[in-house]
Write an enzyme that holds these catalytic residues in place. Structure first.
Site, PDB file in Angstrom:
ATOM      1  N   TYR A   1      17.728  -9.933  -9.280  1.00 26.04           N
ATOM      2  CA  TYR A   1      17.904  -8.886 -10.133  1.00 26.04           C
ATOM      3  C   TYR A   1      19.027  -7.804  -9.447  1.00 26.04           C
ATOM      4  CZ  TYR A   1      13.974  -8.884 -13.176  1.00 26.04           C
ATOM      5  OH  TYR A   1      12.940  -8.936 -14.388  1.00 26.04           O
TER       6      TYR A   1
ATOM      7  N   LYS B   1      11.242 -22.368  -6.409  1.00 34.72           N
ATOM      8  CA  LYS B   1      11.674 -23.599  -7.037  1.00 34.72           C
ATOM      9  C   LYS B   1      12.569 -24.256  -5.939  1.00 34.72           C
ATOM     10  CE  LYS B   1      12.860 -26.049 -10.741  1.00 34.72           C
ATOM     11  NZ  LYS B   1      11.975 -26.961 -11.433  1.00 34.72           N
TER      12      LYS B   1
ATOM     13  N   ASP C   1       7.628 -23.931 -12.444  1.00 33.46           N
ATOM     14  CA  ASP C   1       7.463 -24.565 -13.559  1.00 33.46           C
ATOM     15  C   ASP C   1       5.985 -24.867 -13.627  1.00 33.46           C
ATOM     16  OD1 ASP C   1       8.154 -26.463 -11.987  1.00 33.46           O
ATOM     17  OD2 ASP C   1       9.080 -27.688 -13.291  1.00 33.46           O
TER      18      ASP C   1
ATOM     19  N   ASP D   1       8.384 -11.459 -12.588  1.00 36.97           N
ATOM     20  CA  ASP D   1       8.471 -10.869 -13.937  1.00 36.97           C
ATOM     21  C   ASP D   1       8.069 -11.773 -15.021  1.00 36.97           C
ATOM     22  OD1 ASP D   1       9.496  -9.185 -15.949  1.00 36.97           O
ATOM     23  OD2 ASP D   1      11.242 -10.703 -16.220  1.00 36.97           O
TER      24      ASP D   1
ATOM     25  N   ASP E   1       3.635 -11.733 -16.752  1.00 39.09           N
ATOM     26  CA  ASP E   1       3.609 -11.476 -18.174  1.00 39.09           C
ATOM     27  C   ASP E   1       2.587 -12.832 -18.526  1.00 39.09           C
ATOM     28  OD1 ASP E   1       5.170  -9.444 -18.336  1.00 39.09           O
ATOM     29  OD2 ASP E   1       6.068 -10.019 -20.355  1.00 39.09           O
TER      30      ASP E   1
HETATM   31  C1  IPM Z   1       8.962  -5.592 -15.767  1.00 38.74           C
HETATM   32  C2  IPM Z   1       9.811  -5.381 -16.959  1.00 38.74           C
HETATM   33  C3  IPM Z   1      11.194  -4.791 -16.214  1.00 38.74           C
HETATM   34  C4  IPM Z   1      11.586  -6.204 -15.052  1.00 38.74           C
HETATM   35  C5  IPM Z   1      12.447  -4.587 -17.118  1.00 38.74           C
HETATM   36  C6  IPM Z   1      11.814  -3.669 -18.255  1.00 38.74           C
HETATM   37  C7  IPM Z   1      13.396  -4.129 -16.118  1.00 38.74           C
HETATM   38  O1  IPM Z   1      10.183  -6.657 -17.568  1.00 38.74           O
HETATM   39  O2  IPM Z   1       8.677  -4.618 -15.146  1.00 38.74           O
HETATM   40  O3  IPM Z   1       8.416  -6.510 -15.653  1.00 38.74           O
HETATM   41  O4  IPM Z   1      12.391  -6.913 -15.581  1.00 38.74           O
HETATM   42  O5  IPM Z   1      11.199  -5.822 -14.031  1.00 38.74           O
HETATM   43 MG    MG Z   2       8.505  -8.062 -17.233  1.00 41.70          MG
END
Ligand code: IPM
Ligand code: MG
Length: 356
Positions: free
Chosen positions: A139, A190, A222, A246, A250
């Site tokens: 990032y 990885k 993975d 990230d 999710d």
């Molecule tokens: C998160 C989001 C952010 C990230 C974006 C919106 C920059 O997806 O906080 O997980 O990738 O960190």
């Molecule tokens: Mg995110």
């Protein structure tokens, strides 16, 4: 205690309003001296000041003991250059405040086990803490950017980079958290392909020496993605890089039924930022449809980690549980036979469920 409040874009304002009402309730109950100040970040800040993270907002965040953030972004700002995008405000706050440890708990509420897209028996009882490194890795690594080449084509670059101290400090956080939970850490990398994460694995292994009670395992990313949907019950604490975190957070969030339920804390040595894991959901903004629970639970994390008010945090968590058990649901967690409510009513029910 001073809290900088950044509602942001889309549903951000609506969910933050409910979270602030809950904060006021527990603040009153426990006699906490909390002062809040709002400011613009994200797309709204760009519209007003021409930048997503105005100097004024950044210095407010730096002075404050904690930051509460709603969400940023929306289709309106997508055509902008990267440096002006709402998301830059988030990245800027993270790096300027050096919030290197991002904690994303994914816990399933029994009342919601049927809202998950996975079978009840797969998700029942899961309680995972994703510890994501937040201010390094691909990032922020340099060089980065897109350049035009002489032959008219283009070349895009991002750099995955970690140093020993960066890995050590996030590993330590993961082990400390594991000590207060199930005492198991799975480090995700990885290392079979990326040298940088081969270093990650070595440094995490070395840092483990200080925590003999914690069981450490390693997994390729993975495989981890696969294991999360196959048998998520095997995980306690997952520690990983910025980008893997990230993605994996999710997935973990969705296991619990809705990303609308998941709070997060981003911690540095001296400050903390608290925000829901979900985004600004522009498609439902302003319609009283958003689930405020992720932001309300983020306030609980703030009480726990920054304000040192564990009891108040527990009150909020119990109130959320009570309201869900009573069958109230925002549209994202709706199911047959539940009591549908909007953002405001959900907030009010949770406030009312906190006994004074
Ligand atoms: C998160 C989001 C952010 C990230 C974006 C919106 C920059 O997806 O906080 O997980 O990738 O960190
Ligand atoms: Mg995110």
């Amino acid at each position: 205690m001073k809290i900088a409040v950044f509602p942001g874009d889309g549903i951000g304002g609506e969910v933050v309003d409910e979270a602030l009402r809950v904060l006021e309730r527990v603040g009153g109950k426990y006699g906490l001296k909390i002062e809040t100040e709002k400011a613009l970040v994200g797309g709204g800040a760009y519209d007003e000041y021409g930048v997503p993270l105005p100097e004024k907002s950044l210095s407010l965040a730096k002075q404050a003991d904690a930051v509460l953030l709603g969400a940023v972004g929306g289709p309106k700002w997508e055509p902008l250059d990267y440096e002006f995008r709402p998301e830059r405000a988030l990245l800027g706050l993270r790096s300027e405040l050096d919030l290197f440890a991002n904690l994303r708990p994914a816990k399933i509420y029994p009342a919601l086990a049927d809202s998950s897209s996975l079978k009840r028996e797969v998700v029942e009882g899961i309680d995972i803490m994703v510890v994501r490194e937040l201010v390094g890795g691909i990032y922020f690594g340099r060089p980065k950017g897109v350049e035009k080449l002489a032959d008219g084509t283009e070349r895009g670059v991002n750099t995955l980079v970690y140093t020993t101290p960066e890995i050590e400090r996030i590993a330590r956080i993961a082990f400390e958290i594991a000590m207060k939970r199930g005492k198991r850490v799975c480090s995700v990398d990885k290392a079979n392909v990326l040298e940088c994460t081969e270093l990650w694995r070595r440094v995490v292994t070395k840092s483990h020496a200080g925590y003999p009670e914690v069981e450490l395992s390693h997994m390729y990313v993975d495989n981890c993605a696969m294991q999360l949907v196959r048998y998520p019950g095997q995980f306690d604490v997952i520690v990983t890089t910025n980008m893997f975190g990230d993605i994996l957070s999710d997935i973990s969030a969705m296991l619990t039924g809705s990303i609308g339920m998941l709070p997060s804390a981003s911690l540095g040595a001296t400050s903390g930022m608290y925000e829901p894991v979900h985004g600004s959901a522009p498609d439902i903004a302003g319609q009283d449809k958003a689930n405020p629970i992720a932001t309300i639970l983020s306030v609980a994390m703030m009480l726990h980690y920054t304000l040192d008010a564990a009891e108040a945090a527990r009150d909020i968590e119990q109130a959320v549980q009570k309201v869900l058990d009573a069958g109230y649901r925002t549209p994202d967690i709706a199911a047959d036979g539940v009591k549908p409510v909007g953002t405001k009513q959900m907030g009010q029910l949770i406030v009312d469920a906190i006994e004074t």
